[in-house]
Design a protein around this motif. Sequence first.
Motif, short mmCIF file in Angstrom:
data_model
loop_
_atom_site.label_atom_id
_atom_site.label_comp_id
_atom_site.label_asym_id
_atom_site.label_seq_id
_atom_site.Cartn_x
_atom_site.Cartn_y
_atom_site.Cartn_z
N ALA A 23 0.83 -1.20 0.00
CA ALA A 23 0.00 0.00 0.00
C ALA A 23 0.86 1.25 0.00
O ALA A 23 1.84 1.34 0.75
CB ALA A 23 -0.91 0.00 1.22
N ALA A 24 0.48 2.20 -0.84
CA ALA A 24 1.17 3.49 -0.86
C ALA A 24 0.51 4.40 0.16
O ALA A 24 -0.70 4.60 0.12
CB ALA A 24 1.09 4.11 -2.25
N TYR A 28 -0.20 8.55 -5.48
CA TYR A 28 -1.03 7.69 -6.29
C TYR A 28 -0.15 6.74 -7.09
O TYR A 28 0.76 7.17 -7.78
CB TYR A 28 -1.90 8.52 -7.23
N ILE A 29 -0.45 5.45 -7.01
CA ILE A 29 0.43 4.50 -7.67
C ILE A 29 0.34 4.60 -9.18
O ILE A 29 1.25 4.17 -9.89
CB ILE A 29 0.17 3.05 -7.21
N PHE A 30 -0.74 5.22 -9.70
CA PHE A 30 -0.80 5.33 -11.15
C PHE A 30 0.20 6.36 -11.68
O PHE A 30 0.42 6.45 -12.87
CB PHE A 30 -2.22 5.67 -11.63
N SER A 31 0.81 7.11 -10.74
CA SER A 31 1.85 8.05 -11.15
C SER A 31 3.19 7.36 -11.39
O SER A 31 4.12 7.96 -11.93
CB SER A 31 2.03 9.14 -10.10
N ASN A 74 -5.55 0.76 -8.66
CA ASN A 74 -5.25 2.19 -8.55
C ASN A 74 -6.18 2.89 -7.58
O ASN A 74 -5.78 3.83 -6.88
CB ASN A 74 -5.33 2.84 -9.92
N ALA A 75 -7.43 2.46 -7.49
CA ALA A 75 -8.38 3.09 -6.58
C ALA A 75 -7.97 2.90 -5.12
O ALA A 75 -8.24 3.75 -4.28
CB ALA A 75 -9.78 2.54 -6.82
N LYS A 76 -7.30 1.79 -4.85
CA LYS A 76 -6.86 1.50 -3.49
C LYS A 76 -5.39 1.82 -3.27
O LYS A 76 -4.86 1.59 -2.19
CB LYS A 76 -7.12 0.03 -3.15
N ASN A 77 -4.73 2.32 -4.33
CA ASN A 77 -3.29 2.62 -4.23
C ASN A 77 -2.51 1.42 -3.71
O ASN A 77 -1.63 1.55 -2.85
CB ASN A 77 -3.03 3.82 -3.33
N THR A 78 -2.83 0.26 -4.24
CA THR A 78 -2.23 -0.97 -3.72
C THR A 78 -1.75 -1.88 -4.84
O THR A 78 -2.44 -2.06 -5.85
CB THR A 78 -3.24 -1.72 -2.83
N LEU A 79 -0.57 -2.43 -4.61
CA LEU A 79 0.03 -3.43 -5.50
C LEU A 79 -0.12 -4.79 -4.83
O LEU A 79 -0.02 -4.89 -3.60
CB LEU A 79 1.51 -3.12 -5.71
N TYR A 80 -0.37 -5.83 -5.63
CA TYR A 80 -0.56 -7.16 -5.07
C TYR A 80 0.39 -8.16 -5.73
O TYR A 80 0.84 -7.98 -6.85
CB TYR A 80 -2.00 -7.64 -5.30
N LEU A 81 0.63 -9.24 -5.00
CA LEU A 81 1.33 -10.39 -5.56
C LEU A 81 0.63 -11.65 -5.05
O LEU A 81 0.72 -11.97 -3.86
CB LEU A 81 2.80 -10.42 -5.17
#
Length: 123
Positions: A23-24, A28-31, A74-81
């Motif tokens: 989580a960021a 915004y992670i889309f940046s 992107n809505a949750k500013n979260t990357l997953y694995l």
Amino acid sequence: QVQLVESGGGSVQAGGSLKLSCAASSGYIFSYCGMAWYRQAPGKERELVSIISSGGSTSYGDSVKGRFSISQDNAKNTLYLQMNSLKPEDTAVYYCAAERSCLRVVDGRFSDWGQGTQVTVSS
């Protein structure tokens, strides 16, 4: 400065699954041009696990292809694995990383890093 916070690590038996999150804390992670998961096992060099670009393209290390899946919300500013069919050799500290410069992403250089989350797979 954006902080990346990983979670979801733990202990699992071989063949099991875990889902890591990154989580960021702000921004915004889309940046980011690219985000990635790396891992490092004791006594070993850091290894690239997977990369996802801002356009959604993904790539995986040979050792995890077909078993791991990277995604981002992107809505949750979260990357997953998502990690399936885990093996003892997947045991490592897993780090998420992010980079805004596409040139640096191409070179595999990431500026922002999380603190890591431990994944332990027992046989």
